[in-house]
Design an enzyme around this catalytic site. Structure first.
Site, mmCIF file in Angstrom:
data_model
loop_
_atom_site.group_PDB
_atom_site.id
_atom_site.type_symbol
_atom_site.label_atom_id
_atom_site.label_comp_id
_atom_site.label_asym_id
_atom_site.label_seq_id
_atom_site.Cartn_x
_atom_site.Cartn_y
_atom_site.Cartn_z
ATOM 1 N N HIS A 467 0.837 -1.211 0.000
ATOM 2 C CA HIS A 467 0.000 0.000 0.000
ATOM 3 C C HIS A 467 0.870 1.258 0.000
ATOM 4 C CE1 HIS A 467 -3.675 2.328 1.228
ATOM 5 N NE2 HIS A 467 -2.738 3.136 1.711
ATOM 6 N N GLU A 468 1.786 1.326 0.965
ATOM 7 C CA GLU A 468 2.633 2.529 1.054
ATOM 8 C C GLU A 468 3.541 2.653 -0.173
ATOM 9 O OE1 GLU A 468 1.754 4.686 3.048
ATOM 10 O OE2 GLU A 468 0.525 3.406 4.313
ATOM 11 N N HIS A 471 1.716 4.384 -2.919
ATOM 12 C CA HIS A 471 1.815 5.846 -2.763
ATOM 13 C C HIS A 471 3.183 6.329 -3.255
ATOM 14 C CE1 HIS A 471 -1.856 6.801 -0.679
ATOM 15 N NE2 HIS A 471 -1.579 6.076 0.392
ATOM 16 N N HIS A 474 3.450 6.723 -6.894
ATOM 17 C CA HIS A 474 2.740 7.944 -7.312
ATOM 18 C C HIS A 474 3.672 9.153 -7.199
ATOM 19 C CE1 HIS A 474 -1.516 10.003 -7.058
ATOM 20 N NE2 HIS A 474 -0.913 10.239 -8.193
#
Length: 677
Positions: A467-468, A471, A474
């Site tokens: 998940h991290e 990010h 991105h």
């Protein structure tokens, strides 16, 4: 000159952590604000007619050094804080709030911005420039630039109070987390705990000069105890301590802070002409207004509640049958869920953990990023870091071009807040024809290696890392001109898409085979375990969904109405939880007083976005599944239209460009097992 006030003379222009002392920060902030003000003054005093370049663009690139000082300082305040840093934060926050208001409430600067905005149709701007102009204008109008002078002063006062209240809120939660210890000296009380958790508890006790074992409220200590400890009374003690953070009428109590923050936010929204704080916030989100959010949450609630109630009844019956538990309590949930999961799927996190050695999972996520986006990760030791636990990487593309510098920080410490997050030390932007690459960091709290075992992750921690890292991608793959539109600078209900979509790879055989190998034997995770992971993926999804919806509804209850009549935080919270309640209430506990996402972080009126992003991510992953989960073609479309674009266009426009259509909730409901496939 203070090291923080000049461009860093370092490899890749990275933060010179080893040379920064705490006493550098306050003078650096004061000088940084002074320099940034001078840049603003030069925009205002420009005698040329206002243009996009001399006003909007100049404004976006102003205060660059101040932004870097802020990112270094506030990231340290989250990951490596101490009393001195917290004290500086209390002094600095009102200064930054005041400076921010000096910009948005400056009538001369606003006049120039407005002059450009009013001629935008004749300026022949690119889409990114149009977005920047619109964003800059709104940053003034939404922050009081059109208010009369007395109201502007009122706004400044509110903002100053809010910045300090939010800091104090976070400090209290951290203090309460650090203040509690469950000290165990009788080994029988550890019954049920895995060996790794027992060893970690013993090591923690040793580090504090104590006999026996220590359990704390840090997740790597708290979660295994709540999941595996057979001693129900001790689970109760720990759960009550966890839920009572900043709700104990002591010096770290946050009840009053919650009420003040909610009321000040409402007052601020009213001052700016909005009905509530949620109306103000959601104007700049995909959802657009509170009504859409309420409808979205309640529609999902309608679908999830019957499943959640069925799951809860099964869990309650199972606990009764196993141990004669007459009333299932919150401190029983994780324990009996794990036992039931083991019974149904013969799947125990402890069986899985040997296949998820931290270093292997990191290499796995790097390999997946390479397959999808052609990224290479090389660990480097020639740049500074703020703690020995931090690892540093140089990220390049297929052609060897620098894409990003990447920091990882995976283990809990006293000066580090709980949870997991991604952050930016330097954004990406293009200036003077040079594409300045970003410095990105992810911070987690995983179990530390012990004397006998490496850091082995639970499956939940594996998905957290992915998940991290989503990010982080991105941020790393950002490719925009302007810093304020770069990377994760997007609407908050869009920002979770890249992170949540990457979690899907954790459930796919093709991906797991790349990194899930036994840390002792090197054996690849057996297929039957992968099948069980897939089969159990929707286990208690109804209850999990209900839990997330309860947080979203609590958030909207604080921010989607006038809170001025609320006098009791706990009473208000119980009312907000009415439709999502499964377990009996615990009188000593309160969620709001430690709900950092909405009272300290940026999620006020935005907690719903986790579920909103799940709709987007389930729909987006369908595109990968249709073409193959390592399809470079789909990955390139995702990179070109979403990951690299930051906030340059309306997110729905970007999403439709990637997917060819608007997202449909069916993919999420199917994945969650809430409707038939």
């Amino acid at each position: 000159m203070n090291i923080l006030n000049k461009p860093f003379d370092t490899k890749y222009n990275t933060a010179p952590f080893s040379k920064i002392e705490n006493e550098h920060f306050l003078p650096a902030f004061i000088k940084g604000i002074e320099d940034a003000k001078a840049e603003i003054d030069s925009i205002i005093s420009n005698t040329d007619q206002p243009t996009f370049e001399n006003t909007i663009e100049a404004l976006d690139f102003s205060g660059e050094q101040l932004d870097r000082i802020s990112s270094i300082f506030f990231n340290l305040n989250s990951a490596e804080t101490n009393d001195e840093i917290q004290k500086i934060a209390q002094e600095v926050s009102p200064l930054l709030s005041e400076f921010s208001n000096d910009i948005t409430l400056n009538p001369h600067l606003f006049a120039r911005v407005k002059a450009v905005y009013e001629q935008k149709d004749s300026l022949n701007l690119s889409i990114e420039q149009q977005t920047l102009l619109d964003k800059k204008y709104k940053s003034f109008s939404r922050n009081g630039a059109n208010l009369p002078e007395d109201k502007k002063q009122q706004l400044r006062e509110i903002d100053k109070q809010l910045s300090q209240l939010k800091l104090t809120f976070g400090e209290n939660v951290l203090a309460e987390t650090n203040n509690f210890e469950l000290h165990i000296t009788n080994k029988d009380e550890l019954s049920g705990l895995p060996d790794g958790a027992i060893e970690a508890a013993q090591q923690l006790a040793e580090s504090k000069g104590k006999e026996g074992w220590l359990i704390t409220l840090d997740y790597p200590s708290y979660v295994p105890f709540m999941t595996y400890a057979d001693n129900r009374e001790l689970r109760k003690t720990l759960a009550i301590a966890f839920g009572a953070k900043a709700f104990q009428n002591n010096k770290n109590d946050n009840q009053n802070h919650v009420l003040q923050i909610a009321k000040l936010r409402h007052e601020r929204a009213n001052l700016l002409g909005y009905k509530t704080h949620a109306h103000f916030v959601l104007e700049e989100r995909m959802a657009k207004n509170p009504e859409t959010v309420e409808t979205f949450l309640n529609e999902l609630l309608e679908k999830a509640k019957p499943a959640a109630e069925r799951e809860f009844k099964t869990l309650r019956d199972f606990a009764k049958e196993q141990d004669g538990i007459k009333q299932l309590q919150k401190w029983d949930g994780a324990y009996y869920s794990e036992k039931l999961k083991q019974k149904l799927f013969d799947l125990d996190d402890e069986k899985l953990k040997p296949y998820f050695k931290l270093e292997n999972v990191i290499n796995g996520v790097f390999t997946i990023a390479e397959k999808l986006y052609g990224l290479q990760f090389e660990e480097i030791c020639n740049i500074d870091k703020y703690h020995d636990d931090v690892l540093t990487y140089k990220v390049t593309d297929d052609d060897g071009n620098l894409i990003s510098i990447f920091y990882t920080d995976f283990f809990p410490r006293t000066g580090k807040r709980n949870g997991a997050w991604m952050t930016v030390y330097k954004p990406q932007y293009v200036k003077n024809d040079e594409n300045s690459r970003p410095h990105i960091s992810i911070v987690c709290n995983f179990t530390k290696p012990t004397k006998t075992k490496p850091s082995l992750l639970t499956f939940n921690e594996v998905t957290t890392l992915f998940h991290e890292f989503g990010h982080a991608l991105h941020g790393m793959l950002a490719n925009t001109t302007y810093p304020s539109l770069s990377g994760t600078s997007v609407f908050w209900d869009f920002v979770e898409l890249p992170s949540q979509v990457l979690e899907n790879w954790c459930y796919e055989k093709e991906a797991l085979k790349l990194f899930a190998t036994h840390y002792e034997t090197g054996e690849v995770i057996p297929m039957e375990l992968i099948d069980k992971i897939k089969a159990s993926a929707t286990f208690h999804e109804g209850m999990q969904t209900l839990r997330q919806l309860s947080f979203g509804l609590l958030d909207m209850s604080w921010h989607g109405q006038d809170p001025s009549q609320i006098t009791n935080v706990k009473v208000h919270e119980l009312k907000a939880f009415e439709n999502t309640k499964l377990y009996p209430d615990v009188a000593e506990n309160c969620m709001s007083t430690s709900f950092s996402h909405i009272f300290q972080g940026g999620y006020s009126s935005g907690y719903y976005s986790y579920k909103w992003a799940e709709v987007l991510d389930a729909d987006a992953f369908e595109a990968f599944k249709e073409a193959g989960i390592f399809s470079r073609n789909v990955a390139n479309k995702f990179k070109d239209n979403i990951l690299s674009q930051g906030g340059t266009e309306d997110p729905m426009t970007l999403y439709k460009r990637f997917r060819g259509k608007e997202p449909q909730p069916e993919a999420l409901l199917k994945r969650a097992g809430l409707i038939e496939k």
